[in-house]
Design an enzyme around this catalytic site. Structure first.
Site, PDB file in Angstrom:
ATOM      1  N   GLY A   4      39.685  48.871  23.497  1.00 31.34           N
ATOM      2  CA  GLY A   4      40.336  48.617  25.207  1.00 31.34           C
ATOM      3  C   GLY A   4      41.162  49.769  25.779  1.00 31.34           C
ATOM      4  O   GLY A   4      41.559  50.362  25.019  1.00 31.34           O
TER       5      GLY A   4
ATOM      6  N   LEU B  50      34.819  38.352  16.763  1.00 34.11           N
ATOM      7  CA  LEU B  50      36.322  37.854  16.042  1.00 34.11           C
ATOM      8  C   LEU B  50      36.376  36.566  15.748  1.00 34.11           C
ATOM      9  O   LEU B  50      36.751  35.748  15.143  1.00 34.11           O
ATOM     10  CB  LEU B  50      37.364  38.386  16.649  1.00 34.11           C
ATOM     11  CG  LEU B  50      37.800  39.721  16.573  1.00 34.11           C
ATOM     12  CD1 LEU B  50      39.230  40.685  17.645  1.00 34.11           C
ATOM     13  CD2 LEU B  50      37.988  40.470  15.597  1.00 34.11           C
TER      14      LEU B  50
ATOM     15  N   SER C 159      51.932  38.315  26.900  1.00 35.58           N
ATOM     16  CA  SER C 159      52.228  38.756  28.277  1.00 35.58           C
ATOM     17  C   SER C 159      52.982  37.967  29.025  1.00 35.58           C
ATOM     18  O   SER C 159      53.702  36.956  29.032  1.00 35.58           O
ATOM     19  CB  SER C 159      50.364  38.385  28.984  1.00 35.58           C
ATOM     20  OG  SER C 159      50.318  38.128  30.159  1.00 35.58           O
TER      21      SER C 159
ATOM     22  N   TYR D   3      44.078  31.469  30.822  1.00 34.69           N
ATOM     23  CA  TYR D   3      44.586  33.257  30.433  1.00 34.69           C
ATOM     24  C   TYR D   3      45.991  32.836  29.762  1.00 34.69           C
ATOM     25  O   TYR D   3      46.269  32.685  28.368  1.00 34.69           O
ATOM     26  CB  TYR D   3      44.835  34.201  31.256  1.00 34.69           C
ATOM     27  CG  TYR D   3      45.360  35.504  30.741  1.00 34.69           C
ATOM     28  CD1 TYR D   3      44.392  35.758  29.167  1.00 34.69           C
ATOM     29  CD2 TYR D   3      46.557  36.070  31.553  1.00 34.69           C
ATOM     30  CE1 TYR D   3      45.698  36.632  28.656  1.00 34.69           C
ATOM     31  CE2 TYR D   3      46.948  36.512  31.186  1.00 34.69           C
ATOM     32  CZ  TYR D   3      46.391  37.522  29.870  1.00 34.69           C
ATOM     33  OH  TYR D   3      47.311  38.638  29.064  1.00 34.69           O
TER      34      TYR D   3
ATOM     35  N   LYS E  59      47.262  32.464  25.811  1.00 36.93           N
ATOM     36  CA  LYS E  59      48.791  33.289  25.001  1.00 36.93           C
ATOM     37  C   LYS E  59      49.964  32.598  24.599  1.00 36.93           C
ATOM     38  O   LYS E  59      50.477  32.223  23.235  1.00 36.93           O
ATOM     39  CB  LYS E  59      49.099  34.062  26.324  1.00 36.93           C
ATOM     40  CG  LYS E  59      47.538  35.052  26.374  1.00 36.93           C
ATOM     41  CD  LYS E  59      47.754  36.784  25.454  1.00 36.93           C
ATOM     42  CE  LYS E  59      46.707  37.477  26.245  1.00 36.93           C
ATOM     43  NZ  LYS E  59      46.261  38.158  24.887  1.00 36.93           N
TER      44      LYS E  59
ATOM     45  N   ASN F  18      42.108  43.661  38.598  1.00 35.89           N
ATOM     46  CA  ASN F  18      43.927  44.456  38.178  1.00 35.89           C
ATOM     47  C   ASN F  18      43.639  45.002  39.810  1.00 35.89           C
ATOM     48  O   ASN F  18      42.763  45.993  40.265  1.00 35.89           O
ATOM     49  CB  ASN F  18      43.725  44.701  37.237  1.00 35.89           C
ATOM     50  CG  ASN F  18      44.097  43.772  36.197  1.00 35.89           C
ATOM     51  OD1 ASN F  18      43.219  43.922  34.880  1.00 35.89           O
ATOM     52  ND2 ASN F  18      45.010  42.510  35.880  1.00 35.89           N
TER      53      ASN F  18
ATOM     54  N   ARG G 162      45.541  34.140  45.945  1.00 38.49           N
ATOM     55  CA  ARG G 162      44.713  34.417  44.981  1.00 38.49           C
ATOM     56  C   ARG G 162      45.125  33.008  43.710  1.00 38.49           C
ATOM     57  O   ARG G 162      46.272  33.464  43.445  1.00 38.49           O
ATOM     58  CB  ARG G 162      44.550  35.621  43.767  1.00 38.49           C
ATOM     59  CG  ARG G 162      43.035  35.488  42.549  1.00 38.49           C
ATOM     60  CD  ARG G 162      42.974  37.215  42.580  1.00 38.49           C
ATOM     61  NE  ARG G 162      44.698  37.440  41.080  1.00 38.49           N
ATOM     62  CZ  ARG G 162      44.677  38.341  40.706  1.00 38.49           C
ATOM     63  NH1 ARG G 162      43.866  39.572  40.648  1.00 38.49           N
ATOM     64  NH2 ARG G 162      45.838  38.934  40.011  1.00 38.49           N
TER      65      ARG G 162
ATOM     66  N   GLY H  93      46.100  30.853  41.018  1.00 38.45           N
ATOM     67  CA  GLY H  93      47.059  31.386  39.573  1.00 38.45           C
ATOM     68  C   GLY H  93      47.725  31.706  39.768  1.00 38.45           C
ATOM     69  O   GLY H  93      48.690  32.390  38.075  1.00 38.45           O
ATOM     70  N   ASP H  94      47.784  33.230  41.138  1.00 41.04           N
ATOM     71  CA  ASP H  94      49.042  34.640  40.780  1.00 41.04           C
ATOM     72  C   ASP H  94      50.499  33.232  41.040  1.00 41.04           C
ATOM     73  O   ASP H  94      51.047  32.373  41.838  1.00 41.04           O
ATOM     74  CB  ASP H  94      48.605  35.051  42.361  1.00 41.04           C
ATOM     75  CG  ASP H  94      47.810  36.268  41.694  1.00 41.04           C
ATOM     76  OD1 ASP H  94      47.140  36.313  40.941  1.00 41.04           O
ATOM     77  OD2 ASP H  94      47.317  37.033  42.711  1.00 41.04           O
TER      78      ASP H  94
HETATM   79  N1  UFG Z   1      46.438  41.974  43.369  1.00 44.72           N
HETATM   80  C1  UFG Z   1      45.875  42.443  45.417  1.00 44.72           C
HETATM   81  N2  UFG Z   1      44.598  42.501  44.969  1.00 44.72           N
HETATM   82  C2  UFG Z   1      43.727  42.643  43.958  1.00 44.72           C
HETATM   83  C3  UFG Z   1      44.247  42.614  42.758  1.00 44.72           C
HETATM   84  C4  UFG Z   1      45.540  42.185  42.216  1.00 44.72           C
HETATM   85  O1  UFG Z   1      46.213  41.781  45.923  1.00 44.72           O
HETATM   86  O2  UFG Z   1      42.052  42.900  44.312  1.00 44.72           O
HETATM   87  C5  UFG Z   1      47.151  41.848  43.760  1.00 44.72           C
HETATM   88  C6  UFG Z   1      48.083  40.522  43.207  1.00 44.72           C
HETATM   89  O3  UFG Z   1      47.483  39.163  43.603  1.00 44.72           O
HETATM   90  C7  UFG Z   1      49.154  40.428  42.135  1.00 44.72           C
HETATM   91  C8  UFG Z   1      49.893  41.682  41.840  1.00 44.72           C
HETATM   92  O4  UFG Z   1      48.119  43.089  42.593  1.00 44.72           O
HETATM   93  O5  UFG Z   1      49.964  40.502  43.166  1.00 44.72           O
HETATM   94  C9  UFG Z   1      48.784  41.993  40.872  1.00 44.72           C
HETATM   95  O6  UFG Z   1      47.823  41.657  40.276  1.00 44.72           O
HETATM   96  P1  UFG Z   1      46.992  42.178  38.937  1.00 44.72           P
HETATM   97  O7  UFG Z   1      45.478  41.299  38.642  1.00 44.72           O
HETATM   98  O8  UFG Z   1      46.942  43.698  38.967  1.00 44.72           O
HETATM   99  O9  UFG Z   1      47.766  41.178  37.358  1.00 44.72           O
HETATM  100  P2  UFG Z   1      48.595  40.752  37.142  1.00 44.72           P
HETATM  101  O10 UFG Z   1      49.778  39.767  37.176  1.00 44.72           O
HETATM  102  O11 UFG Z   1      47.769  39.318  37.921  1.00 44.72           O
HETATM  103  O12 UFG Z   1      48.061  40.096  36.097  1.00 44.72           O
HETATM  104  C10 UFG Z   1      48.181  40.850  34.919  1.00 44.72           C
HETATM  105  C11 UFG Z   1      47.457  41.489  33.885  1.00 44.72           C
HETATM  106  C12 UFG Z   1      47.456  39.922  32.866  1.00 44.72           C
HETATM  107  C13 UFG Z   1      48.929  39.993  32.362  1.00 44.72           C
HETATM  108  C14 UFG Z   1      49.422  40.224  33.732  1.00 44.72           C
HETATM  109  C15 UFG Z   1      51.364  39.630  32.862  1.00 44.72           C
HETATM  110  O13 UFG Z   1      46.025  41.363  34.455  1.00 44.72           O
HETATM  111  O14 UFG Z   1      47.090  40.125  31.852  1.00 44.72           O
HETATM  112  O15 UFG Z   1      49.542  40.924  34.767  1.00 44.72           O
HETATM  113  O16 UFG Z   1      52.445  40.175  33.914  1.00 44.72           O
HETATM  114  F1  UFG Z   1      49.256  39.108  32.238  1.00 44.72           F
END
Ligand code: UFG
Length: 344
Positions: free
Chosen positions: A10, A59, A125, A150, A154, A200, A293, A295-296
């Site tokens: 990964g 696993l 995380s 998720y 963890k 992401n 989104r 969960g954010d």
């Molecule tokens: N975002 C957008 N558009 C997208 C994707 C994300 O605006 O297409 C925003 C999200 O709303 C957030 C930021 O970009 O504000 C970051 O989002 P990510 O999906 O890149 O990351 P997350 O913080 O949601 O989650 C990531 C990993 C998790 C980890 C976490 C730790 O995916 O596995 O970081 O902080 F747990």
């Protein structure tokens, strides 16, 4: 010393493999390639000039995990990266997330017990902290309130390790709580390439930059942050990988469970990331504002003091370098690991 790296094909796993090899560890990869592919291993072998043994399997199948220890062990330690990891998807598929992420860890612990392996580094995380009351987030605040399945998976896995450490005095476990990893190895041979449309932020922006996706959807511009978009602690994946090597060394100095943040201690907004990526790729990247989104959270960033004190580790790379390395990887491999050989 031989290390079993679960999820070693990964994104974070593959970068960690290179750092482990540089530090003279032997490695064995276990992966089901559900969000990666065997080509990653070929690339790792090309960069490192080393043949890397690997086993393909799930696993959550105890007999597969036992077989790993029997065939490739003994292992000095396990590093467990393998998990489903998309925050948004986990809200839609909680059963899949709990089954996959919890059973795999229990199986690994069970095989470690059977085969006398006492050390594990667990990929945790920043999401375990949920909606933080204070920033930056120190490890001491505790982890009872993730905002999505998720993150809950963890937290529960960390609890498994903590409880097992209480039961077995030989056991040594480190949960590394990551900030959001970005960037790629400087070779441009390996990088982040999720299956399907990226969940992401930066993998998505990279696909817009390379012309595979039309525009970025920004999930909410009404958060209580200076520009209204979500803010996160972003860290170069190579810095993160080096943190694992530092953690392995530290585990020779103690027993029991510990949790350590790997972050930079600052945050960037979605707009800041998008603007910096536009500069790096030389084109203003289009976006649309969409609903928040599920969960954010508005913002998080980690206090990295404990990692500095205990692991003698500090993140080295800045945001611009993270995004330059992301763009180097993506522009060299517009179709990811399936890009034709002449474009590599
Ligand atoms: N975002 C957008 N558009 C997208 C994707 C994300 O605006 O297409 C925003 C999200 O709303 C957030 C930021 O970009 O504000 C970051 O989002 P990510 O999906 O890149 O990351 P997350 O913080 O949601 O989650 C990531 C990993 C998790 C980890 C976490 C730790 O995916 O596995 O970081 O902080 F747990």
């Amino acid at each position: 010393m031989k290390i079993l790296v679960c999820g070693g094909a990964g994104y974070i796993g593959s970068h960690t493999i290179l750092e482990l090899l540089s530090a003279d560890y032997e490695v064995v990869i276990a992966d089901n390639f559900s969000n990666s592919c065997p080509e990653v291993i070929k690339r790792l072998e090309k960069i490192s000039g080393t043949s890397i043994p690997y086993a393909e399997g799930d696993l959550d199948d105890q007999s597969f995990v036992d077989q790993l220890f029997e065939q490739y062990g003994p292992f000095e330690a396990v590093i467990h990266f393998a998990a489903l990891k998309a925050v948004g998807e986990s809200c839609l598929k909680p059963i899949e997330y709990y089954k996959n992420n919890l059973i795999s860890t229990l199986n690994i612990l069970d095989s470690m017990r059977k085969f006398g392996c006492h050390k594990i580094i667990y990929s945790s995380s920043a999401t375990v902290y949920g909606e933080p009351e204070h920033l930056p987030i120190a490890e001491s605040v505790g982890t009872s309130s993730a905002t999505n399945p998720y993150g809950q998976s963890k937290i529960i896995n960390e609890r498994f390790l903590e409880d097992y450490a209480k039961a077995d005095p030989e056991f040594i476990a480190t949960a590394l709580r990551y900030a959001n990893p970005l960037g790629a190895h400087e070779s441009g041979e390996i990088g982040e390439e999720p299956n399907g449309i990226p969940g992401n932020l930066v993998p998505y922006i990279a696909k817009v930059a390379v012309g595979k996706l039309d525009h970025l959807n920004i999930f909410g511009d009404d958060y209580p942050t200076p520009d209204g978009t979500g803010r996160r602690d972003y860290i170069h994946v190579v810095d993160l990988a080096k943190g694992h090597v530092a953690a392995l060394a530290e585990m020779n100095t103690r027993k029991g469970f510990d949790a350590i943040n790997l972050g930079t201690g600052r945050s960037y907004s979605v707009f800041e990331i998008l603007n910096c990526y536009s500069e790096v790729c030389g084109r203003k990247l289009p976006y649309e504002i969409k609903a928040r989104r599920p969960g954010d959270i508005a913002e998080n960033y980690l206090d990295p003091t404990k990692a500095k004190e205990k692991l003698n580790w500090t993140a080295q790379y800045d945001l611009r370098r993270m995004l330059e390395d992301s763009w180097h990887w993506q522009s060299k491999n517009p179709d990811g690991y399936t890009s034709p050989a002449d474009s590599k």
